[in-house]
Design an enzyme around this catalytic site. Structure first.
Site, PDB file in Angstrom:
ATOM      1  N   GLY A  87       0.848  -1.200   0.000  1.00  0.00           N
ATOM      2  CA  GLY A  87       0.000   0.000   0.000  1.00  0.00           C
ATOM      3  C   GLY A  87       0.877   1.241   0.000  1.00  0.00           C
ATOM      4  O   GLY A  87       2.014   1.221  -0.465  1.00  0.00           O
ATOM      5  N   GLY A  88       0.322   2.308   0.561  1.00  0.00           N
ATOM      6  CA  GLY A  88       1.050   3.579   0.595  1.00  0.00           C
ATOM      7  C   GLY A  88       2.358   3.487   1.349  1.00  0.00           C
ATOM      8  O   GLY A  88       3.234   4.350   1.190  1.00  0.00           O
ATOM      9  N   GLY A 104      24.303  11.627 -30.331  1.00  0.00           N
ATOM     10  CA  GLY A 104      23.858  12.340 -29.137  1.00  0.00           C
ATOM     11  C   GLY A 104      24.355  11.674 -27.868  1.00  0.00           C
ATOM     12  O   GLY A 104      24.603  12.340 -26.855  1.00  0.00           O
ATOM     13  N   ALA A 105      24.524  10.369 -27.931  1.00  0.00           N
ATOM     14  CA  ALA A 105      24.977   9.644 -26.740  1.00  0.00           C
ATOM     15  C   ALA A 105      26.382  10.089 -26.335  1.00  0.00           C
ATOM     16  O   ALA A 105      26.728  10.079 -25.156  1.00  0.00           O
ATOM     17  CB  ALA A 105      24.932   8.142 -26.992  1.00  0.00           C
TER      18      ALA A 105
HETATM   19  C1  HXC Z   1      -2.759  -4.122  12.937  1.00  0.00           C
HETATM   20  C2  HXC Z   1      -1.789  -6.026  12.114  1.00  0.00           C
HETATM   21  C3  HXC Z   1      -1.703  -5.463  10.837  1.00  0.00           C
HETATM   22  C4  HXC Z   1      -2.186  -4.144  10.674  1.00  0.00           C
HETATM   23  C5  HXC Z   1      -0.872  -7.419  10.742  1.00  0.00           C
HETATM   24  N1  HXC Z   1      -1.272  -7.247  12.011  1.00  0.00           N
HETATM   25  N2  HXC Z   1      -1.132  -6.344   9.995  1.00  0.00           N
HETATM   26  N3  HXC Z   1      -2.322  -5.360  13.160  1.00  0.00           N
HETATM   27  N4  HXC Z   1      -2.690  -3.515  11.747  1.00  0.00           N
HETATM   28  N5  HXC Z   1      -2.103  -3.535   9.500  1.00  0.00           N
HETATM   29  C6  HXC Z   1      -1.151  -8.191  13.097  1.00  0.00           C
HETATM   30  C7  HXC Z   1      -2.059  -9.387  12.950  1.00  0.00           C
HETATM   31  O1  HXC Z   1      -3.310  -9.091  13.494  1.00  0.00           O
HETATM   32  C8  HXC Z   1      -1.306 -10.420  13.758  1.00  0.00           C
HETATM   33  O2  HXC Z   1      -1.538 -10.182  15.127  1.00  0.00           O
HETATM   34  C9  HXC Z   1       0.142 -10.085  13.500  1.00  0.00           C
HETATM   35  O3  HXC Z   1       0.161  -8.730  13.065  1.00  0.00           O
HETATM   36  C10 HXC Z   1       0.757 -10.922  12.443  1.00  0.00           C
HETATM   37  O4  HXC Z   1      -0.082 -10.972  11.328  1.00  0.00           O
HETATM   38  P1  HXC Z   1      -0.430 -12.318  10.565  1.00  0.00           P
HETATM   39  O5  HXC Z   1      -1.536 -12.007   9.654  1.00  0.00           O
HETATM   40  O6  HXC Z   1      -0.590 -13.419  11.547  1.00  0.00           O
HETATM   41  O7  HXC Z   1       0.938 -12.567   9.777  1.00  0.00           O
HETATM   42  P2  HXC Z   1       1.141 -13.159   8.334  1.00  0.00           P
HETATM   43  O8  HXC Z   1       0.319 -14.365   8.124  1.00  0.00           O
HETATM   44  O9  HXC Z   1       2.623 -13.258   8.174  1.00  0.00           O
HETATM   45  O10 HXC Z   1       0.603 -12.031   7.326  1.00  0.00           O
HETATM   46  C11 HXC Z   1       1.200 -10.788   7.279  1.00  0.00           C
HETATM   47  C12 HXC Z   1       0.337  -9.796   6.477  1.00  0.00           C
HETATM   48  C13 HXC Z   1      -1.109  -9.783   7.023  1.00  0.00           C
HETATM   49  C14 HXC Z   1       0.317 -10.258   5.007  1.00  0.00           C
HETATM   50  C15 HXC Z   1       1.021  -8.460   6.537  1.00  0.00           C
HETATM   51  O11 HXC Z   1      -1.034  -9.599   8.434  1.00  0.00           O
HETATM   52  C16 HXC Z   1      -1.943  -8.702   6.454  1.00  0.00           C
HETATM   53  O12 HXC Z   1      -2.459  -8.835   5.335  1.00  0.00           O
HETATM   54  N6  HXC Z   1      -2.126  -7.616   7.247  1.00  0.00           N
HETATM   55  C17 HXC Z   1      -2.973  -6.524   6.819  1.00  0.00           C
HETATM   56  C18 HXC Z   1      -2.287  -5.721   5.764  1.00  0.00           C
HETATM   57  C19 HXC Z   1      -3.087  -4.529   5.427  1.00  0.00           C
HETATM   58  O13 HXC Z   1      -4.140  -4.613   4.771  1.00  0.00           O
HETATM   59  N7  HXC Z   1      -2.638  -3.372   5.927  1.00  0.00           N
HETATM   60  C20 HXC Z   1      -3.252  -2.117   5.688  1.00  0.00           C
HETATM   61  C21 HXC Z   1      -2.831  -1.741   4.277  1.00  0.00           C
HETATM   62  S1  HXC Z   1      -3.313  -0.187   3.867  1.00  0.00           S
HETATM   63  P3  HXC Z   1      -1.468 -11.339  16.227  1.00  0.00           P
HETATM   64  O14 HXC Z   1      -1.912 -10.694  17.462  1.00  0.00           O
HETATM   65  O15 HXC Z   1      -2.360 -12.429  15.724  1.00  0.00           O
HETATM   66  O16 HXC Z   1      -0.037 -11.771  16.260  1.00  0.00           O
HETATM   67  C22 HXC Z   1      -2.020   0.723   4.224  1.00  0.00           C
HETATM   68  C23 HXC Z   1      -2.200   2.112   3.803  1.00  0.00           C
HETATM   69  C24 HXC Z   1      -0.958   2.871   3.994  1.00  0.00           C
HETATM   70  O17 HXC Z   1      -1.074   0.321   4.744  1.00  0.00           O
HETATM   71  C25 HXC Z   1      -1.195   4.186   3.336  1.00  0.00           C
HETATM   72  C26 HXC Z   1      -0.039   5.086   3.479  1.00  0.00           C
HETATM   73  C27 HXC Z   1      -0.249   6.332   2.716  1.00  0.00           C
END
Ligand code: HXC
Length: 511
Positions: A172-173, A407-408
């Protein structure tokens, strides 16, 4: 009233909780995935016992979804400063074991604080990224935190070196902070970067792609050009970051660090005499020449898997760090195209921003012809490299090994765009175009034999460096075996170079 013992106990408990991160179970899972923890990575990165942690006890301030009962001191990012080869650096490492390393408002505040400190003190900042992105429980506050980081990245650009290592998810961002920094290193098999993931892509475009294919280390190092380095594992990644830092000044007001040189500066290598083939159509690898010339044969290549017709990287000459930009005839005859122009242009600007002299090796048959290049904007992308070289005020030393056509020739740090010293080997060919192309245009309707003779004639007349030397466009024609000493001499001569561009807010590079 609390006793002194109670107070010390609380202090120890909080520190222990911060150091335990998300707990042993999550740490074991992290290790099982072939990854080190944030703290282990910092220990590998920095000189022994130099790390000083800042904001170890910061916690998030979220009260939604029961988060007020779920606080871990440090809040998922370890920040601080320490030394690499006894030089100050700042570092932050996202801790995937704490809320998936996700970015909360408090956690972003820590990164911003350490980045501001790095800028104030004039030292590089290194970010070790391993995060699930925005802290889902915090929503827009987390987005604000990202933007605060982006803003600091931009303010710091060209002031202190900013380096990102991607050591887990970065989606993402979140990808835009690394993208704003100077270099991105990715770890094979355990890291990935993308703006939208495979699931969203499948829904929107119906394409099926794995995470690795979409945004793994090899993809970004070879296809997209987003990343600059690939490491096999976490340990190697930290070693590569240490080496990268060794070439860089701490900030834009300093010169890069000089290392005592144990490699004879007068060293001549007979091998160099024959490394450029006599046949102008025969390829050779410019890296063989570079490695023969530079101190200890040590060339730290940047983006080695992307646009390989252009080779860029750091090395030392007589102990002084230099940035090397070189056409590589081993790939696509060393032609300039869109990707190679962009690759080199950004590197030239980095070196110029951080006072790193540029050594340019030229063997270029011209710009790549074709509709794909023209429609893709080779005009504006090629102009980026021209702009970058012309704008650079660091010492610029150019060595033509063979072809410098059209040109290069102008673009590749020619005398006309401000190079300080221009050398050529006797094998240099400096002309408007190659003999075959020239004859085809000048003499239509020739028999095969007449054409061959005309090509031979044109080549004898123009495929050499002497016309350019007569005009002073080439300062000196040198024997290949003298390259090392000649480049070191030129570099020494330029040591006190002082040149400034006219005052302006900023230029308008053709982006
Ligand atoms: C809070 C999060 C989290 C998040 C993971 N965790 N991502 N908690 N916010 N964004 C937590 C999980 O709940 C879990 O907690 C622990 O971290 C590990 O995650 P798992 O899913 O068990 O790990 P894994 O299977 O390795 O998968 C990793 C992952 C997945 C692919 C990153 O966690 C995931 O898809 N997370 C969400 C990603 C997401 O959509 N993020 C927001 C994107 S938008 P526990 O307590 O069970 O250990 C964004 C916008 C940014 O980022 C914009 C900027 C401009």
């Amino acid at each position: 009233m609390l006793t002194l013992e109670d107070k010390i106990k609380k202090f120890e408990e909080l520190n222990k909780a911060a150091e335990a991160g998300g707990g042993q179970k999550r740490i074991d899972k992290h290790h099982a995935g072939g990854k080190k923890t944030a703290r282990e990575r910092i220990m590998d990165l920095l000189d022994y016992e130099t790390f000083v942690e800042v904001d170890k006890l910061v916690t998030h301030r979220s009260t939604d979804f029961g988060m007020e009962k779920n606080k871990i001191p440090g809040d998922g990012v370890v920040c601080g400063y320490g030394k690499i080869d006894s030089r100050l650096v700042y570092v932050f490492a996202q801790d995937f074991t704490v809320f998936g390393g996700s970015l909360s408002s408090a956690n972003a505040g820590k990164i911003v604080k350490i980045t501001k400190l790095a800028m104030k003190m004039g030292a590089p900042i290194i970010g070790l990224n391993d995060s699930g992105g925005a802290r889902i429980q915090e929503g827009v506050q987390s987005l604000a935190g990202y933007a605060d980081i982006f803003y600091q990245n931009v303010r710091g650009s060209g002031v202190i070196p900013q380096i990102s290592a991607i050591m887990g998810p970065c989606a993402g961002g979140a990808v835009y902070s690394p993208a704003l920094t100077d270099f991105i290193l990715m770890v094979k098999d355990t890291s990935y970067m993308f703006v939208t993931g495979p699931d969203v892509i499948k829904t929107v475009t119906h394409e099926e792609v794995t995470k690795e294919e979409l945004g793994g280390a090899i993809t970004h190092n070879s296809k997209s050009g987003v990343a600059h380095f690939t490491a096999d594992n976490d340990e190697q990644a930290m070693m590569m970051l240490r080496e990268l830092i060794s070439f860089l000044p701490s900030n834009n007001m300093e010169d890069p660090p000089i290392k005592p040189c144990t490699d004879n500066i007068h060293r001549e290598d007979e091998k160099l005499q024959t490394m450029v083939p006599v046949d102008p159509n025969k390829p050779y690898d410019i890296k063989d020449i570079i490695k023969t010339i530079v101190d200890d044969h040590n060339f730290f290549e940047v983006m080695p898997l992307y646009a390989q017709n252009m080779c860029i990287g750091f090395a030392r000459l007589g102990g002084k760090p230099v940035g090397i930009v070189a056409n590589n005839p081993a790939f696509m005859a060393g032609v300039l195209d869109i990707n190679s122009s962009i690759k080199a242009a950004r590197f030239v600007r980095f070196c110029d921003a951080f006072n790193i002299p540029l050594i340019t090796f030229v063997d270029v048959p011209g710009f790549l012809p074709g509709t794909a290049q023209e429609f893709g904007g080779i005009i504006k992308h090629g102009a980026k490299l021209l702009y970058a070289f012309a704008e650079a005020t660091v010492p610029k030393i150019t060595l033509i090994t063979r072809k410098a056509y059209g040109g290069a020739y102008d673009v590749m740090a020619s005398k006309h765009i401000g190079a300080d010293i221009n050398y050529s080997y006797p094998t240099g060919e400096i002309a408007v175009m190659g003999a075959e192309g020239a004859v085809n245009i000048m003499n239509k309707g020739l028999t095969e034999q007449e054409k061959a003779d005309a090509i031979e004639d044109y080549r004898d007349k123009f495929a050499n460096p002497y016309k350019a030397a007569e005009l002073g466009y080439i300062d000196e024609i040198i024997q290949p075996k003298q390259s090392r000493y000649k480049l070191i001499q030129a570099l020494d001569m330029c040591a006190n170079k002082s040149e400034q561009n006219p005052p302006k807010k900023h230029g308008n590079i053709p982006l």
